[in-house]
Design an enzyme around this catalytic site. Structure first.
Site, PDB file in Angstrom:
ATOM      1  N   GLU A 183       1.145   3.756   1.907  1.00 15.19           N
ATOM      2  CA  GLU A 183       1.736   4.110   3.203  1.00 15.19           C
ATOM      3  C   GLU A 183       2.940   3.224   3.519  1.00 15.19           C
ATOM      4  OE1 GLU A 183      -1.412   3.440   2.502  1.00 15.19           O
ATOM      5  OE2 GLU A 183      -2.825   4.433   3.841  1.00 15.19           O
ATOM      6  N   HIS A 200       0.858  -1.188   0.000  1.00 15.76           N
ATOM      7  CA  HIS A 200       0.000   0.000   0.000  1.00 15.76           C
ATOM      8  C   HIS A 200       0.895   1.239   0.000  1.00 15.76           C
ATOM      9  CE1 HIS A 200      -3.789  -2.070   1.885  1.00 15.76           C
ATOM     10  NE2 HIS A 200      -3.338  -2.701   0.807  1.00 15.76           N
ATOM     11  N   CYS A 219      -2.368  -0.593   7.540  1.00 23.48           N
ATOM     12  CA  CYS A 219      -1.494   0.596   7.529  1.00 23.48           C
ATOM     13  C   CYS A 219      -1.644   1.403   8.819  1.00 23.48           C
ATOM     14  CB  CYS A 219      -1.783   1.469   6.310  1.00 23.48           C
ATOM     15  SG  CYS A 219      -1.303   0.662   4.762  1.00 23.48           S
ATOM     16  N   CYS A 233      -5.903   1.969   5.752  1.00 17.25           N
ATOM     17  CA  CYS A 233      -6.624   0.736   6.076  1.00 17.25           C
ATOM     18  C   CYS A 233      -6.185   0.239   7.448  1.00 17.25           C
ATOM     19  CB  CYS A 233      -6.366  -0.317   5.001  1.00 17.25           C
ATOM     20  SG  CYS A 233      -4.701  -1.007   5.065  1.00 17.25           S
TER      21      CYS A 233
HETATM   22 ZN   LIG Z   1      -3.248   0.190   3.750  1.00 21.23          ZN
END
Ligand SMILES: [Zn+2]
Length: 181
Positions: free
Chosen positions: A64, A62, A101, A98
């Site tokens: 992040e 992701h 993260c 999410c």
């Molecule tokens: Zn994430």
């Protein structure tokens, strides 16, 4: 004074968010979930990321996580203390982090996250779970969130992406035909 400080903060946040939105656009053009982010420390970008899950075939890449790895690299290169840097770094991200993260950000001890739209499917800052502010003894520290910056554009990009992912889209039909041969 505080009001003036807040205005400066907002103007800055808008400017950083512009760049995060550009990263998200790049992700969308690459067929990735359109999320882009920046890590800003002392007014300098020390890490940035866009979602790279499809490109890397790794579900954890992701935006992040990509940016966190860049900050770690930056700290090593500049011989800076990771803890000190993360504690004074602001994350600007187009979509609410999410659950995964949000947990990673807690463990790195980031204190402030500025984000665009809600993440209704996987959000870890209130939408699905509230990892950002939960009392979790052994999982880093809670962080503050400021939501709503450039959220309309962020939502539009997500909608465009999920339309493309529709199983009834022409691309999948072609594939089905190939299998039935
Ligand atoms: Zn994430």
């Amino acid at each position: 004074m505080e009001a003036a400080g807040r205005r400066v903060m907002m103007a800055e946040a808008e400017a950083w968010m512009d760049q995060a939105v550009s990263m998200a656009k790049e992700a969308l053009e690459n067929g990735e979930v359109p999320v882009g982010c920046l890590m800003v420390y002392n007014n300098e970008i020390i890490g940035k990321g866009k979602n790279e899950v499809n490109e890397t075939k790794n579900a954890t890449r992701h935006a992040e996580m990509v940016a966190i790895d860049q900050v770690i690299d930056w700290c090593h290169r500049h011989k800076k203390d990771l803890k000190e840097v993360f504690a004074h770094t602001v994350l600007y991200v187009t979509v609410e982090p999410c659950i995964m993260c949000a947990a990673a950000l807690r463990m790195m001890k980031i204190q402030l996250v500025v984000y665009g739209c809600q993440n209704e499917r996987f959000g870890g800052c209130g939408s699905v779970l509230n990892i950002s502010s939960a009392t979790l003894m052994d999982t880093g520290e809670p962080f503050q969130c400021i939501a709503g910056y450039r959220s309309e554009e962020a939502v539009e990009m997500l909608k465009t992406f999920y339309r493309q992912e529709n199983p009834n889209a022409p691309k999948s039909k072609v594939r089905k035909k190939e299998y039935s041969k």
